[in-house]
Scaffold this motif. Sequence first.
Motif, PDB file in Angstrom:
ATOM      1  N   SER A  51       0.652  -1.211  -0.098  1.00 32.20           N
ATOM      2  CA  SER A  51       0.165  -0.339   0.021  1.00 32.20           C
ATOM      3  C   SER A  51       0.633   1.828   0.462  1.00 32.20           C
ATOM      4  O   SER A  51       2.210   1.038   0.628  1.00 32.20           O
ATOM      5  CB  SER A  51      -0.734   0.221   0.886  1.00 32.20           C
ATOM      6  OG  SER A  51      -0.347   0.265   2.485  1.00 32.20           O
ATOM      7  N   ARG A  52       0.618   2.766  -0.658  1.00 31.76           N
ATOM      8  CA  ARG A  52       1.047   3.618  -1.140  1.00 31.76           C
ATOM      9  C   ARG A  52       0.228   4.683  -1.453  1.00 31.76           C
ATOM     10  O   ARG A  52      -1.145   4.316  -1.241  1.00 31.76           O
ATOM     11  CB  ARG A  52       2.066   3.722  -1.960  1.00 31.76           C
ATOM     12  CG  ARG A  52       3.043   3.205  -1.635  1.00 31.76           C
ATOM     13  CD  ARG A  52       4.130   3.408  -0.946  1.00 31.76           C
ATOM     14  NE  ARG A  52       4.763   4.667  -0.766  1.00 31.76           N
ATOM     15  CZ  ARG A  52       5.848   5.196  -1.491  1.00 31.76           C
ATOM     16  NH1 ARG A  52       6.620   4.653  -2.240  1.00 31.76           N
ATOM     17  NH2 ARG A  52       6.181   6.685  -1.713  1.00 31.76           N
ATOM     18  N   SER A  53      -0.071   6.002  -0.265  1.00 37.58           N
ATOM     19  CA  SER A  53      -0.982   6.869  -0.469  1.00 37.58           C
ATOM     20  C   SER A  53      -0.123   8.284  -1.732  1.00 37.58           C
ATOM     21  O   SER A  53       0.877   7.997  -1.594  1.00 37.58           O
ATOM     22  CB  SER A  53      -0.481   7.653   0.807  1.00 37.58           C
ATOM     23  OG  SER A  53      -1.096   6.814   2.146  1.00 37.58           O
ATOM     24  N   VAL A  54      -1.477   8.139  -1.935  1.00 32.12           N
ATOM     25  CA  VAL A  54      -0.795   9.094  -3.571  1.00 32.12           C
ATOM     26  C   VAL A  54      -1.712  10.498  -3.237  1.00 32.12           C
ATOM     27  O   VAL A  54      -2.510  10.295  -2.869  1.00 32.12           O
ATOM     28  CB  VAL A  54      -1.231   8.685  -4.771  1.00 32.12           C
ATOM     29  CG1 VAL A  54      -0.737   9.231  -5.935  1.00 32.12           C
ATOM     30  CG2 VAL A  54      -0.625   6.971  -4.593  1.00 32.12           C
ATOM     31  N   PRO A  55      -1.271  11.432  -3.393  1.00 30.02           N
ATOM     32  CA  PRO A  55      -2.005  12.490  -3.267  1.00 30.02           C
ATOM     33  C   PRO A  55      -3.042  12.391  -4.871  1.00 30.02           C
ATOM     34  O   PRO A  55      -2.589  11.693  -5.669  1.00 30.02           O
ATOM     35  CB  PRO A  55      -0.970  13.578  -3.606  1.00 30.02           C
ATOM     36  CG  PRO A  55       0.270  12.761  -3.407  1.00 30.02           C
ATOM     37  CD  PRO A  55       0.115  11.724  -4.146  1.00 30.02           C
ATOM     38  N   VAL A  56      -4.554  12.976  -4.482  1.00 34.32           N
ATOM     39  CA  VAL A  56      -5.384  12.851  -5.505  1.00 34.32           C
ATOM     40  C   VAL A  56      -4.969  14.245  -6.809  1.00 34.32           C
ATOM     41  O   VAL A  56      -5.585  14.057  -7.700  1.00 34.32           O
ATOM     42  CB  VAL A  56      -6.728  13.602  -4.371  1.00 34.32           C
ATOM     43  CG1 VAL A  56      -7.531  13.534  -5.605  1.00 34.32           C
ATOM     44  CG2 VAL A  56      -7.558  12.587  -3.641  1.00 34.32           C
ATOM     45  N   SER A  57      -3.998  15.085  -6.179  1.00 36.81           N
ATOM     46  CA  SER A  57      -3.996  15.707  -7.180  1.00 36.81           C
ATOM     47  C   SER A  57      -2.892  14.815  -8.262  1.00 36.81           C
ATOM     48  O   SER A  57      -3.013  15.146  -9.928  1.00 36.81           O
ATOM     49  CB  SER A  57      -2.836  17.374  -6.457  1.00 36.81           C
ATOM     50  OG  SER A  57      -1.494  16.184  -6.266  1.00 36.81           O
ATOM     51  N   LYS A  58      -2.390  14.417  -7.822  1.00 38.99           N
ATOM     52  CA  LYS A  58      -1.851  13.467  -9.276  1.00 38.99           C
ATOM     53  C   LYS A  58      -2.978  12.435  -9.903  1.00 38.99           C
ATOM     54  O   LYS A  58      -2.351  12.104 -11.168  1.00 38.99           O
ATOM     55  CB  LYS A  58      -0.297  12.438  -8.227  1.00 38.99           C
ATOM     56  CG  LYS A  58       0.256  11.071  -9.299  1.00 38.99           C
ATOM     57  CD  LYS A  58       1.452  12.115 -10.431  1.00 38.99           C
ATOM     58  CE  LYS A  58       1.818  11.224 -11.274  1.00 38.99           C
ATOM     59  NZ  LYS A  58       2.462  12.290 -12.165  1.00 38.99           N
ATOM     60  N   LEU A  59      -3.719  11.916  -9.111  1.00 38.07           N
ATOM     61  CA  LEU A  59      -4.807  11.451  -9.953  1.00 38.07           C
ATOM     62  C   LEU A  59      -4.926  11.546 -11.232  1.00 38.07           C
ATOM     63  O   LEU A  59      -5.310  11.208 -11.453  1.00 38.07           O
ATOM     64  CB  LEU A  59      -5.575  10.532  -8.877  1.00 38.07           C
ATOM     65  CG  LEU A  59      -4.809   9.535  -7.736  1.00 38.07           C
ATOM     66  CD1 LEU A  59      -6.439   8.794  -7.116  1.00 38.07           C
ATOM     67  CD2 LEU A  59      -3.720   8.607  -7.972  1.00 38.07           C
ATOM     68  N   ARG A  60      -5.337  13.208 -10.337  1.00 34.55           N
ATOM     69  CA  ARG A  60      -6.199  13.959 -11.509  1.00 34.55           C
ATOM     70  C   ARG A  60      -5.369  14.138 -12.277  1.00 34.55           C
ATOM     71  O   ARG A  60      -6.067  14.430 -13.841  1.00 34.55           O
ATOM     72  CB  ARG A  60      -6.741  15.372 -10.454  1.00 34.55           C
ATOM     73  CG  ARG A  60      -7.648  15.330  -9.653  1.00 34.55           C
ATOM     74  CD  ARG A  60      -8.273  16.812  -8.942  1.00 34.55           C
ATOM     75  NE  ARG A  60      -8.996  16.682  -8.334  1.00 34.55           N
ATOM     76  CZ  ARG A  60      -9.992  16.475  -7.594  1.00 34.55           C
ATOM     77  NH1 ARG A  60     -10.324  16.215  -8.931  1.00 34.55           N
ATOM     78  NH2 ARG A  60     -10.632  16.196  -6.406  1.00 34.55           N
ATOM     79  N   ASP A  61      -4.155  14.520 -11.981  1.00 33.40           N
ATOM     80  CA  ASP A  61      -3.122  14.591 -13.676  1.00 33.40           C
ATOM     81  C   ASP A  61      -3.175  13.509 -14.418  1.00 33.40           C
ATOM     82  O   ASP A  61      -3.184  14.303 -15.369  1.00 33.40           O
ATOM     83  CB  ASP A  61      -1.592  15.280 -12.509  1.00 33.40           C
ATOM     84  CG  ASP A  61      -0.690  15.977 -13.844  1.00 33.40           C
ATOM     85  OD1 ASP A  61      -1.511  16.455 -14.530  1.00 33.40           O
ATOM     86  OD2 ASP A  61       0.389  16.021 -13.324  1.00 33.40           O
ATOM     87  N   ASP A  62      -2.254  13.378 -14.208  1.00 32.30           N
ATOM     88  CA  ASP A  62      -2.324  12.449 -14.982  1.00 32.30           C
ATOM     89  C   ASP A  62      -2.000  10.963 -15.126  1.00 32.30           C
ATOM     90  O   ASP A  62      -1.522  10.061 -15.908  1.00 32.30           O
ATOM     91  CB  ASP A  62      -0.278  12.507 -15.682  1.00 32.30           C
ATOM     92  CG  ASP A  62       0.598  12.555 -15.704  1.00 32.30           C
ATOM     93  OD1 ASP A  62       0.222  12.110 -13.565  1.00 32.30           O
ATOM     94  OD2 ASP A  62       2.075  12.491 -15.609  1.00 32.30           O
ATOM     95  N   ALA A  63      -2.304  10.554 -14.100  1.00 36.01           N
ATOM     96  CA  ALA A  63      -2.272   9.005 -13.505  1.00 36.01           C
ATOM     97  C   ALA A  63      -2.806   8.360 -14.186  1.00 36.01           C
ATOM     98  O   ALA A  63      -3.792   8.201 -14.766  1.00 36.01           O
ATOM     99  CB  ALA A  63      -2.664   8.782 -12.034  1.00 36.01           C
ATOM    100  N   MET A  64      -2.738   7.075 -14.643  1.00 38.51           N
ATOM    101  CA  MET A  64      -3.509   6.486 -15.009  1.00 38.51           C
ATOM    102  C   MET A  64      -3.743   4.685 -14.175  1.00 38.51           C
ATOM    103  O   MET A  64      -3.142   4.653 -13.134  1.00 38.51           O
ATOM    104  CB  MET A  64      -3.003   5.971 -16.469  1.00 38.51           C
ATOM    105  CG  MET A  64      -2.038   6.595 -17.469  1.00 38.51           C
ATOM    106  SD  MET A  64      -1.585   5.983 -18.350  1.00 38.51           S
ATOM    107  CE  MET A  64      -1.911   4.796 -19.645  1.00 38.51           C
TER     108      MET A  64
END
Lengths: 200, 415
Positions: B206-219
Amino acid sequence: MKRRLIALAAACAVEACTPAGNSTTGERGTVHKAEPMPARFAVGRTATPAEVAAWNIDVNAKGEGLPPGKGDATAGAAVYAAQCASCHGAKGEGMPPNPKLVGREPRDFSFATTTTAVKTVGNYWPYATTLYDYIRRAMPQLAPGTMTPDETYAVIAWILAENEVIPRDKVMDATSLPAVVMPARDRFVPDDRAGGKGFR
Amino acid sequence: MSRRALVGGAAAAAGSLLFATLPEGAAGQGASTSPPAQTPSDIPVDPTKVLGAPTSSTSGRSPFVVTGRTPTGAVSGSSLTPLHQFTGNITPTDLQFERHHAGVPTIDPVKYQLLVHGLVEREMVFTLDDLMSLPSVTRLHFLECSGNGRAGYKGIKPDLSPQNIDGLLCNAEWTGVSLSTILAEVGVRAGAEWALAEGGDAALLSRSVPVSKLRDDAMLVYAQNGEPLRPPAGYPVRLFLPGWEGNTNVKWLRRLEFNREPNMSKDETSKYTDPLPGNKARMFSFELDAKSTITYPTFPNRLVRQGWVQLSGLAWSGRGRITAVDVSTDGGTSWTEAQLQGTPGVKAAIRFTHMWKWDGAPATLMSRAVDETGYVQPTFAAFREGRGPGTDYHYNHIRAWKVAADGVVTYGGEA
């Protein structure tokens, strides 16, 4: 190619090839624009509360997600011997590549400037709650998820006591575990790199 | 005669090998590969006089090409990409590095489910079919473990190859769903700043990821190089965060939980944090700064004659496009801009090449990447000054390779 574009432009000028609406008429005939995408595709289904509860096993630094149960280092010593010692060593000294768990040196957190320091729970981990989260999801390696809450709290108490973070008689539970202040708690800083000129 | 055939060492000694074999004597080496369909002894004297092999369902490698990841066999460990054997921009899928924390799970795609819950309007379950029915995106990106380069910084020795030093790197085409699409389906609520990503392996990594990255270019990726992900790469679905350290690209993804704060899980506290001088450690150091590495000539190559030699390597940045790669053959005293093989992509690796006329004197080869933010890959000395000799992760300093007068190439550390 360039001549073709000029010809196309000329044809467009005559035929007004970008008329109003969702299509263009020109050398390719009439070409439609794709329909605008919906706000939602409504794909997938609603998760049931039971499905969420079954997988929602994480514990955060505030202790949210910790289950009922308790244990101390005395009980934890037996759990550790049975479940952990074969990989991490009898006293948590580590058996590479299985990490060392116990040890407070270097107490000054000089991990960057020395090359021999070995990270442990006692000298490096900033939050005690991480122990519960990690043990529940991944330990023991050959039978993850099989330890009871009491066994998990107990073995955590043993690890923390061996690291001289808590007294040996301190009971770990959903209230006391998040209250433990780890020695390295204040050593962690946010990432200040941002690209551009200069090295950080 | 190809340039490679002019290269000495074990490969040339064996005769006609096109690519060097894995270095003999490199500690702990041992390729694990399937036996070739043919052995070189089956090769006809004149292949124009005998009928060739028929069509088949999948292509194997030439029996002359010996390759493989190394080391192998760990359930909690890594195997490294043989970077020194490649010449282009794309990493062959079956040679992409692995890093597992509890082995490779076997997941039935029919039973696969992704649970998305927490601070969302609609807590939802997606099947693989669901995800594949949503709009897809296909992009070229590198993927790198932030521990890449540890041997070249903390375990310096002459007989390290690019595979040993920088083999926790691959560059591939990824296909999947934009996370922004998933965010719209579930409706992220105000206050959700982080998402916990959890894998379906036996470590439930498990890793915590900022939602901003998910909105930006995550797939949410389900295919690599045009085919379904291979199990070591996360089949059937993995999180893909372009330019971010490999560990956050959670494989076998089964859960995303939206939260106000990061969870402070094991891999974002006790691991994947970077000790710094001043007795601190940097945490949530996600981006991989610009970096380059020479793949030829390096250990275990040997230059057997003076004259033109093509230097070749890879450059990449987690912050955008590579804009230039400089090479030095005199240990960093002077630099020359290398050729880039293609148009650099965003957060993608690019091949660089440079023709160098070797005069037979000892030389020290280096490469230096520059990205579109203006960041210049640091020297070894600057890196050690800034991070300390005992730091961990994100080892992006300039690498040095020493060419001796007899043509033997070895890893030079800080050189």
